[in-house]
Write a protein that holds these residues in place. Structure first.
Motif, PDB file in Angstrom:
ATOM      1  N   HIS A  99      -2.843  -6.316  -4.400  1.00 55.75           N
ATOM      2  CA  HIS A  99      -2.476  -5.406  -5.638  1.00 55.75           C
ATOM      3  C   HIS A  99      -3.928  -5.107  -6.284  1.00 55.75           C
ATOM      4  O   HIS A  99      -4.097  -3.840  -6.343  1.00 55.75           O
ATOM      5  N   ASP A 100      -4.656  -5.951  -6.444  1.00 59.99           N
ATOM      6  CA  ASP A 100      -5.729  -5.855  -7.345  1.00 59.99           C
ATOM      7  C   ASP A 100      -7.237  -5.929  -6.795  1.00 59.99           C
ATOM      8  O   ASP A 100      -8.142  -5.295  -7.066  1.00 59.99           O
ATOM      9  N   ILE A 101      -7.135  -6.312  -5.526  1.00 61.30           N
ATOM     10  CA  ILE A 101      -8.203  -6.263  -4.916  1.00 61.30           C
ATOM     11  C   ILE A 101      -8.290  -5.689  -3.359  1.00 61.30           C
ATOM     12  O   ILE A 101      -9.022  -4.828  -2.918  1.00 61.30           O
ATOM     13  N   PHE A 102      -7.425  -5.973  -2.460  1.00 65.58           N
ATOM     14  CA  PHE A 102      -7.417  -5.416  -0.987  1.00 65.58           C
ATOM     15  C   PHE A 102      -7.141  -4.277  -1.094  1.00 65.58           C
ATOM     16  O   PHE A 102      -7.811  -3.354  -0.496  1.00 65.58           O
ATOM     17  N   TYR A 103      -6.105  -3.685  -1.501  1.00 61.62           N
ATOM     18  CA  TYR A 103      -5.798  -2.192  -1.738  1.00 61.62           C
ATOM     19  C   TYR A 103      -6.711  -1.533  -2.197  1.00 61.62           C
ATOM     20  O   TYR A 103      -7.206  -0.179  -1.620  1.00 61.62           O
ATOM     21  N   PRO A 104      -7.209  -1.606  -3.406  1.00 59.96           N
ATOM     22  CA  PRO A 104      -8.292  -0.976  -4.005  1.00 59.96           C
ATOM     23  C   PRO A 104      -9.538  -0.979  -3.178  1.00 59.96           C
ATOM     24  O   PRO A 104     -10.217  -0.018  -3.095  1.00 59.96           O
ATOM     25  N   PHE A 105      -9.946  -2.411  -2.599  1.00 54.59           N
ATOM     26  CA  PHE A 105     -11.000  -2.268  -1.858  1.00 54.59           C
ATOM     27  C   PHE A 105     -10.961  -1.322  -0.580  1.00 54.59           C
ATOM     28  O   PHE A 105     -11.946  -0.589  -0.203  1.00 54.59           O
ATOM     29  N   MET A 106      -9.826  -1.369  -0.146  1.00 47.00           N
ATOM     30  CA  MET A 106      -9.637  -0.510   1.292  1.00 47.00           C
ATOM     31  C   MET A 106      -9.696   0.900   0.852  1.00 47.00           C
ATOM     32  O   MET A 106     -10.519   1.850   1.458  1.00 47.00           O
ATOM     33  N   ILE A 107      -9.078   1.421  -0.404  1.00 51.37           N
ATOM     34  CA  ILE A 107      -9.168   2.816  -0.570  1.00 51.37           C
ATOM     35  C   ILE A 107     -10.588   3.149  -1.091  1.00 51.37           C
ATOM     36  O   ILE A 107     -11.299   4.218  -0.633  1.00 51.37           O
ATOM     37  N   GLY A 108     -11.062   2.269  -1.884  1.00 54.76           N
ATOM     38  CA  GLY A 108     -12.272   2.661  -2.465  1.00 54.76           C
ATOM     39  C   GLY A 108     -13.443   2.411  -1.804  1.00 54.76           C
ATOM     40  O   GLY A 108     -14.507   3.239  -2.008  1.00 54.76           O
ATOM     41  N   GLY A 109     -13.441   1.916  -0.438  1.00 49.07           N
ATOM     42  CA  GLY A 109     -14.728   1.696   0.362  1.00 49.07           C
ATOM     43  C   GLY A 109     -14.926   2.938   1.147  1.00 49.07           C
ATOM     44  O   GLY A 109     -15.988   2.894   1.974  1.00 49.07           O
ATOM     45  N   ILE A 110     -14.013   3.773   1.161  1.00 49.85           N
ATOM     46  CA  ILE A 110     -14.148   4.945   2.033  1.00 49.85           C
ATOM     47  C   ILE A 110     -15.117   5.723   1.802  1.00 49.85           C
ATOM     48  O   ILE A 110     -15.969   6.110   2.531  1.00 49.85           O
TER      49      ILE A 110
END
Length: 227
Positions: free
Chosen positions: A157-168
């Protein structure tokens, strides 16, 4: 085995060389750059491969970067080997800033504050707790211990999903920058290399012609002497 090392390295040395290669990251960078320039493909296709590799390092799929880069390179019709080489831009010196930029961008896009979930643990601690949770839950499969997925849920919730969305976004921006910078550099290098090869081939031909003429002159001289 053909490629097996003669001297077996201890684990601590392998870990140290992963963080800091024996020749330093500068030497590793120049090696990758040299290999990239000598790829037998068009500058545009090689640059598209570089784009794929740079985009990949802004994803949270650690351990799958080679596969991810190859898939993206295939989609954009880039050089797959160039994509694999470009993933080496992601290393222990760059992983942390890339991850922080991607996560913060993802939280911003999702409209969330870094501590909106109520977990005040640091970025590194969440990685550590998630890995600990995974290890304990695997062990729980063979014991009577109950599995607890709390830390992994927090990590997702705090790392992986934001990382996946924000890295685009930063990944595409960095990838496009790498593409437009690498095309003229690769084209100039290939042009210079072709010129050097042509000059070398011309020198070899000139030397062969000179040797042939010398041989013919020797034969003619021998015939004249014989007559």
């Amino acid at each position: 085995m053909v490629f097996k090392r003669r001297d077996r390295r201890p684990l601590w040395q392998m870990a140290l060389e992963f963080i800091w290669p024996r020749g330093g990251w500068a030497r590793a960078f120049h090696y990758v750059k040299h290999r990239m320039r000598r790829l037998p493909d068009s500058p545009e296709k090689i640059a598209r491969g570089i784009f794929a590799g740079i985009v990949t390092i802004f994803t949270p799929f650690y351990g799958l970067h080679f596969l991810t880069a190859a898939i993206i390179a295939f989609i954009v019709r880039g050089n797959i080997l160039a994509a694999l080489l470009a993933t080496f831009v992601g290393n222990p010196l760059t992983f942390v800033p890339i991850a922080i930029i991607s996560v913060q961008t993802g939280l911003f896009l999702l409209g969330r504050h870094p501590h909106s979930a109520g977990h005040e643990d640091t970025f590194t601690q969440k990685f550590f707790y998630a890995a600990q949770d995974l290890k304990d839950n695997v062990w729980a499969l063979f014991t009577d211990k109950d599995a607890d997925w709390t830390a992994l849920q927090v990590f997702y919730h705090d790392i992986f999903y934001p990382f996946m969305i924000g890295g685009i976004i930063p990944g595409i921006v960095a990838g496009l920058a790498a593409y437009y910078l690498s095309v003229p550099i690769i084209r100039a290098y290939q042009h210079r290399r072709r010129g050097a090869l042509k000059a070398k081939l011309a020198a070899i031909r000139a030397k062969a012609d000179a040797a042939k003429r010398a041989k013919n002159d020797k034969v003619d001289k021998g015939r004249e002497t014989g007559t």
